[in-house]
Design a protein around this motif. Structure first.
Motif, PDB file in Angstrom:
ATOM      1  N   ARG A  90       1.143   9.113  -6.426  1.00 57.04           N
ATOM      2  CA  ARG A  90       1.382  10.459  -6.304  1.00 57.04           C
ATOM      3  C   ARG A  90       2.051  11.206  -7.465  1.00 57.04           C
ATOM      4  NH1 ARG A  90       4.383  10.879  -0.652  1.00 57.04           N
ATOM      5  NH2 ARG A  90       5.506  12.463  -1.956  1.00 57.04           N
ATOM      6  N   ASP A 114       0.895  -1.342  -0.018  1.00 51.86           N
ATOM      7  CA  ASP A 114      -0.067  -0.175  -0.074  1.00 51.86           C
ATOM      8  C   ASP A 114       0.950   1.349  -0.016  1.00 51.86           C
ATOM      9  OD1 ASP A 114      -2.396  -1.516  -0.007  1.00 51.86           O
ATOM     10  OD2 ASP A 114      -2.810  -1.126   2.209  1.00 51.86           O
ATOM     11  N   GLN A 162       0.666   3.974  -3.025  1.00 49.58           N
ATOM     12  CA  GLN A 162       0.513   5.268  -2.742  1.00 49.58           C
ATOM     13  C   GLN A 162       1.435   6.369  -3.237  1.00 49.58           C
ATOM     14  OE1 GLN A 162      -0.483   5.809   1.313  1.00 49.58           O
ATOM     15  NE2 GLN A 162      -2.208   4.390   1.292  1.00 49.58           N
TER      16      GLN A 162
END
Length: 186
Positions: free
Chosen positions: A185, A177, A181
């Motif tokens: 971005r 995760d 993530q």
């Protein structure tokens, strides 16, 4: 002649198995050819006939070990088409591998400078992992993401997370995760 070949091969395998067992407890350099002979129930001369030097025996044990460890390869990405799927597949495969091989990793890792066969196997492993990690991140050219992935999908990370009380599955989820993530971005 065939029987003799078979017996010779069996003796060689018994010597390699005995050496691997001793290496798993003592390390490669601390294991003597005489100790291997005793563990394999053969004479020291028999060990010497099969392996002219300790380094050749160490190479044979490492070759066997690498075959038995099921080192993750590109097949871990079967069915994983997106970057998040590949990252999760990589993290799960590598953490499973680290969990299975923890003792070997740390035992032989301590001998990298002293045992050329271990150093060669380590270099080959690291190269294969660089390719695997790059495959997981295909389509993303973020160097920071690549370095973050290498740092997080690492045995020390798994060790820290499991020592903190996470299961391996939870560690996979948390690390994957975090990487996904970071990728999002960009």
């Amino acid at each position: 002649m065939e029987r003799r070949s078979r017996l010779t091969a069996q003796t060689r395998e018994r010597i390699i198995a005995a050496a691997a067992e001793l290496f798993s407890h003592r390390g490669a350099r601390a294991t003597t050819m005489n100790a291997v002979a005793r563990a394999a129930d053969v004479s020291p001369a028999t060990v010497g006939n099969h392996f002219a030097s300790p380094d050749l025996l160490i190479e044979a044990v490492i070759e066997r070990l690498l075959g038995e460890l099921n080192i993750p390869d590109r097949t871990v990405f079967a069915g994983a088409e997106t970057l998040p799927e590949r990252v999760r597949a990589l993290t799960a495969a590598m953490f499973g591998f680290y969990e299975r091989t923890y003792r070997w990793f740390y035992l032989l890792g301590a001998e990298l400078a002293d045992v050329p066969a271990v150093a060669r196997a380590d270099a080959e492993f690291r190269q294969a992992m660089r390719v695997l990690y790059a495959d997981a991140l295909t389509g993303n050219d973020d160097d920071l993401l690549a370095r973050t992935t290498a740092g997080l999908v690492h045995p020390a990370t798994l060790s820290a997370l499991t020592e903190a009380g996470l299961s391996v599955d939870e560690a996979v989820e948390v690390v994957a995760d975090a990487i996904v993530q970071r990728a999002a971005r960009r």
